[in-house]
Scaffold this motif. Structure first.
Motif, PDB file in Angstrom:
ATOM      1  N   UNK A 131      -7.931   3.519   5.620  1.00 15.91           N
ATOM      2  CA  UNK A 131      -7.423   2.342   5.348  1.00 15.91           C
ATOM      3  C   UNK A 131      -6.059   2.125   5.300  1.00 15.91           C
ATOM      4  N   UNK A 132      -5.574   0.931   5.533  1.00 15.87           N
ATOM      5  CA  UNK A 132      -4.069   0.654   5.461  1.00 15.87           C
ATOM      6  C   UNK A 132      -3.995  -0.608   4.651  1.00 15.87           C
ATOM      7  N   UNK A 133      -3.072  -1.026   3.929  1.00 20.20           N
ATOM      8  CA  UNK A 133      -2.846  -2.075   3.066  1.00 20.20           C
ATOM      9  C   UNK A 133      -2.629  -3.111   4.255  1.00 20.20           C
ATOM     10  N   UNK A 134      -2.907  -4.468   4.029  1.00 20.46           N
ATOM     11  CA  UNK A 134      -2.691  -5.368   4.956  1.00 20.46           C
ATOM     12  C   UNK A 134      -1.303  -5.884   4.730  1.00 20.46           C
ATOM     13  N   UNK A 135      -0.807  -6.129   3.559  1.00 17.25           N
ATOM     14  CA  UNK A 135       0.319  -6.893   3.188  1.00 17.25           C
ATOM     15  C   UNK A 135       1.763  -5.716   3.425  1.00 17.25           C
ATOM     16  N   UNK A 136       1.352  -4.323   3.642  1.00 15.90           N
ATOM     17  CA  UNK A 136       2.257  -3.438   3.503  1.00 15.90           C
ATOM     18  C   UNK A 136       2.629  -2.656   4.804  1.00 15.90           C
ATOM     19  N   UNK A 171       5.831 -10.678  -2.971  1.00 14.41           N
ATOM     20  CA  UNK A 171       6.019 -12.098  -3.244  1.00 14.41           C
ATOM     21  C   UNK A 171       5.332 -12.787  -2.077  1.00 14.41           C
ATOM     22  N   UNK A 172       4.448 -13.654  -2.456  1.00 14.26           N
ATOM     23  CA  UNK A 172       3.453 -14.247  -1.345  1.00 14.26           C
ATOM     24  C   UNK A 172       4.350 -15.077  -0.665  1.00 14.26           C
ATOM     25  N   UNK A 173       5.115 -15.731  -1.223  1.00 20.24           N
ATOM     26  CA  UNK A 173       5.893 -16.889  -0.324  1.00 20.24           C
ATOM     27  C   UNK A 173       6.885 -16.027   0.753  1.00 20.24           C
ATOM     28  N   UNK A 174       7.244 -14.992   0.407  1.00 21.23           N
ATOM     29  CA  UNK A 174       8.077 -14.288   1.090  1.00 21.23           C
ATOM     30  C   UNK A 174       7.433 -13.615   2.200  1.00 21.23           C
ATOM     31  N   UNK A 175       6.032 -13.210   1.764  1.00 20.46           N
ATOM     32  CA  UNK A 175       5.277 -12.455   2.988  1.00 20.46           C
ATOM     33  C   UNK A 175       4.986 -13.589   3.855  1.00 20.46           C
TER      34      UNK A 175
END
Length: 248
Positions: A131-136, A171-175
């Motif tokens: 499994x891979x982290x979606x955001x990273x 940071x959600x906005x940065x993502x």
């Protein structure tokens, strides 16, 4: 008798699921019930369960369509059975000389379904099913970027943005800003965001509606590839992802 009821219930669920899956666009309850040959009341109960499990969605206007879990299941099956995908991935690996993966969305993660290792001594410690982290991860970010807005938001709410390394975007906005760039450029990157000393670049495998069925990615070690060099892989990875899309 209980066993007969259980079998009958399972058959109705499968018929409703099939009715939802075979439609090109969301359909109203009555249409799904008629297609499935299941009473409307039973169809509504089954659809509620399928929605809760992610296999169907409701559009808020009384129509039902294919859910993300059903799309993920389809992508996994297609990735296993599609002719020529291994050859496309091997050709990409030989062209770039780095580790190549194919990943699909699986719950709150991206999951590798294929891996092609390079011939040199330095190899990435990944494996099929990982499994891979979606955001990273590059594969995860490219999947997020091409999901419908509501699905992307729901996944970010569920999985969160935990720090994996000092370079992980938390940071959600940065993502969100980064995902907008990914959609425009057609590929995503990460440099030591999921694991230190590892970097990757990915491009989306899209279906005819533009939904992300998966992601082709190339991964390397940061002492072998600089951030600028990583971006140079984009044309080849995008070309391979487009070829995989045609084969699914």
């Amino acid at each position: 008798m209980d066993r007969e009821k259980s079998v009958n219930s399972a058959a109705k669920t499968l018929r409703v699921l099939h009715a939802v899956a075979r439609q090109e666009s969301p359909r109203r309850l009555g249409e799904v019930a008629e297609q499935a040959g299941v009473p409307k009341a039973s169809t509504h109960r089954i659809l509620s369960t399928l929605i809760a499990e992610g296999y169907a969605i409701a559009d808020g206007e009384g129509r039902y369509g294919i859910g993300p879990q059903l799309r993920t299941l389809a992508a996994q099956v297609l990735a296993d059975d599609a002719v020529g995908i291994d050859a496309v991935l091997r050709a990409l690996q030989q062209r770039l000389g780095q580790t190549v993966h194919l990943a699909v969305l699986s719950g709150d993660y991206a999951t590798y379904t294929h891996k092609v290792d390079p011939g040199h001594a330095y190899r990435i410690a990944t494996e099929v099913g990982m499994p891979l982290p979606l955001h990273a991860s590059a594969a995860g970010k490219v999947l997020l970027a091409h999901l419908p807005e509501k699905e992307c938001a729901a996944l970010l709410d569920s999985a969160g943005l935990p720090a994996r390394t000092p370079r992980t975007v938390t940071d959600r906005r940065r993502l969100r800003g980064e995902l907008n760039t990914v959609r425009k450029e057609g590929y995503a990157t990460e440099y030591e965001e999921a694991d230190e000393a590892v970097c990757s670049l990915a491009a989306p495998v899209l279906d005819g509606d533009g939904y992300p069925m998966g992601a082709v990615s190339v991964s390397s070690l940061t002492f072998l590839v600089t951030e600028d060099q990583l971006h140079e892989f984009a044309p080849a990875v995008r070309q391979a992802a487009e070829e995989v899309s045609r084969r699914l």
